[in-house]
Design an enzyme around this catalytic site. Structure first.
Site, mmCIF file in Angstrom:
data_model
loop_
_atom_site.group_PDB
_atom_site.id
_atom_site.type_symbol
_atom_site.label_atom_id
_atom_site.label_comp_id
_atom_site.label_asym_id
_atom_site.label_seq_id
_atom_site.Cartn_x
_atom_site.Cartn_y
_atom_site.Cartn_z
ATOM 1 N N HIS A 207 -51.179 -57.370 -15.883
ATOM 2 C CA HIS A 207 -51.029 -56.650 -17.025
ATOM 3 C C HIS A 207 -49.592 -56.413 -17.605
ATOM 4 O O HIS A 207 -48.532 -55.970 -16.339
ATOM 5 C CB HIS A 207 -51.835 -55.517 -17.272
ATOM 6 C CG HIS A 207 -52.999 -55.455 -17.389
ATOM 7 N ND1 HIS A 207 -54.026 -55.385 -18.497
ATOM 8 C CD2 HIS A 207 -54.105 -55.519 -15.728
ATOM 9 C CE1 HIS A 207 -55.235 -55.543 -17.462
ATOM 10 N NE2 HIS A 207 -54.458 -55.923 -16.578
ATOM 11 N N ASN B 28 -59.219 -52.796 -5.436
ATOM 12 C CA ASN B 28 -57.767 -53.247 -6.591
ATOM 13 C C ASN B 28 -56.980 -52.932 -7.011
ATOM 14 O O ASN B 28 -57.659 -51.964 -8.197
ATOM 15 C CB ASN B 28 -58.640 -54.996 -7.045
ATOM 16 C CG ASN B 28 -58.776 -55.487 -5.711
ATOM 17 O OD1 ASN B 28 -59.338 -56.276 -5.623
ATOM 18 N ND2 ASN B 28 -57.799 -56.301 -4.595
ATOM 19 N N ASP C 230 -64.049 -61.709 -12.568
ATOM 20 C CA ASP C 230 -62.735 -61.098 -12.937
ATOM 21 C C ASP C 230 -62.016 -62.676 -13.632
ATOM 22 O O ASP C 230 -60.659 -62.844 -12.877
ATOM 23 C CB ASP C 230 -61.325 -60.504 -12.119
ATOM 24 C CG ASP C 230 -60.235 -60.041 -13.156
ATOM 25 O OD1 ASP C 230 -60.358 -59.463 -13.848
ATOM 26 O OD2 ASP C 230 -59.264 -59.718 -12.177
ATOM 27 N N GLY D 34 -56.625 -61.751 -11.540
ATOM 28 C CA GLY D 34 -57.527 -61.933 -11.969
ATOM 29 C C GLY D 34 -58.023 -63.385 -10.743
ATOM 30 O O GLY D 34 -57.600 -63.348 -9.158
#
Length: 398
Positions: A146, A224, A278, A314
């Protein structure tokens, strides 16, 4: 809508297996289930136009539900309605009939626009369950893939705007409960019926437990982007094990979590594990360079990592592959693994009343699997995947 009877299958639903079973779909829902040759009576009642599917040697499961998925097939959820339709079609080929569409951290105006787009699709497009905001209220120290420049603490005005833009379709939000303002945000989202997920967090055991006690009900991709289990600092994972209402997400692609720890989660939280992908844009695509939100990602040998620092970004996972890995590599019984793809994720986003099971009255979403657990055929609301795809194309043409 044409009736369908699928017979002579091993039915795996609600954590149990039934041999030589059959299921009757009509008007988009499950009308009846049974075992043995009684399907012939049902077929006679359904009439000559009924689609009879011989499932000998196959397993029939409820449709897979992915509550954490960002993209696939070369498209990302942030790219608009047509891109999302491509994402859904891509994952449907691998058994996913319903998905919560995840959004990465972004600018406030962009996130609101994406929420509005997904709200529109939730009303019109089969398979869309709503949206999942994975950010922006995340801990910088566990930000993963992110953008650190866009991370922020929750403020009442922004949380209110998010709820308004989503128009009741925000199903999940991942946040770090230790951030300033997080407690008020958790209360606001829970009151609005949103499943609050603890994730991308540096939270202690005590902070995570307080969030769960306040109504947070999901642990985002367990292990995670959070502190691990430690004998003097048990952290959010131990807190989730103890909180019996919490669903634990797991990305089981052989990269994110070791098989021994996947088995541990299934053992410690029976019936509370949701297998997720994800998945990002490169799922079911090819190795190469992509973007995840505003960050460059490189995919090599199917593993996505940030170009800047190599952090996992991801996955390229599909839920059928997660199922095979869970059974073959982690030793989880088939019925438990399928529960983690169906009823458990349905319950996590408040759809346990009509999704995730092949009981009469539930939506006629189903996956037919061969003896190697590869997908043979998929139904969404009683229509085969091919029919669903054709209908979507026709809709777009108009």
């Amino acid at each position: 809508m044409q009736a369908t009877i699928i017979h002579s299958v091993t039915l795996v639903s609600d954590g149990a297996e039934t041999a030589n079973a059959w299921v009757w779909f009509e008007a988009g829902t499950v009308r009846e289930i049974g075992a043995g040759d009684s399907w012939r009576r049902a077929a006679a009642e359904a009439g000559p136009d009924c689609d009879l599917v011989d499932g000998s040697g196959s397993t029939l499961s409820p449709g897979f539900i992915d509550i954490h998925m960002h993209g696939g097939g070369g498209s990302a959820n942030e790219e608009g309605a047509d891109a999302i339709r491509n994402v859904l079609a891509t994952h449907r080929e691998h058994g996913t009939t319903r998905a919560v569409l995840s959004l990465v951290t972004g600018r406030p105006a962009d996130l609101l626009a994406h929420l509005a787009t997904i709200a529109d699709l939730t009303e019109t497009t089969p398979g869309v369950l709503g949206s999942h905001l994975e950010g922006p209220f995340l801990a910088d120290s566990f930000r993963g893939a992110h953008d650190p420049e866009m991370l922020r603490s929750p403020l009442p005005d922004e949380t209110t705007a998010m709820l308004a833009a989503a128009r009741g379709t925000l199903r999940q939000i991942t946040l770090a409960p230790e951030l300033p303002g997080a407690s008020a945000a958790i209360a606001s989202f829970v009151d609005a019926g949103v499943a609050v997920a603890v994730g991308h967090t540096s939270a202690t055991y005590e902070q995570a437990r307080a969030a769960f006690d306040a109504g947070a009900s999901i642990l985002t991709h367990t292990f995670n982007a959070m502190p691990g289990l430690h004998h003097r600092a048990p952290g959010p994972i131990a807190a989730a094990f103890e909180a019996q209402h919490v669903t634990l997400e797991v990305i089981n692609d052989g990269v994110h979590v070791h098989p021994a720890l996947v088995g541990l989660v299934f053992n410690e939280a029976p019936g509370r594990v949701a297998l997720i992908t994800d998945a990002m844009v490169a799922a079911c695509a090819h190795d190469g360079d992509y973007m995840l939100g505003s960050l460059p990602v490189r995919v090599e040998a199917g593993v996505a990592r940030l170009v800047a620092d190599g952090a996992i970004a991801g996955s390229t996972l599909t839920l059928d592959a997660a199922l095979r890995h869970t059974v073959a590599e982690c030793g989880v019984p088939l019925a438990e693994a399928i529960l983690a793809l169906t009823a458990t994720p349905a319950a996590a986003v408040d759809r346990a009343h009509d999704l995730g099971s092949l009981r009469p009255g539930y939506r006629a979403d189903a996956v037919l699997l061969d003896d190697t657990l590869h997908v043979k055929r998929v139904w969404l609301e009683g229509a085969s995947a091919q029919t669903v795809g054709s209908a979507a194309e026709a809709h777009q043409a108009h």
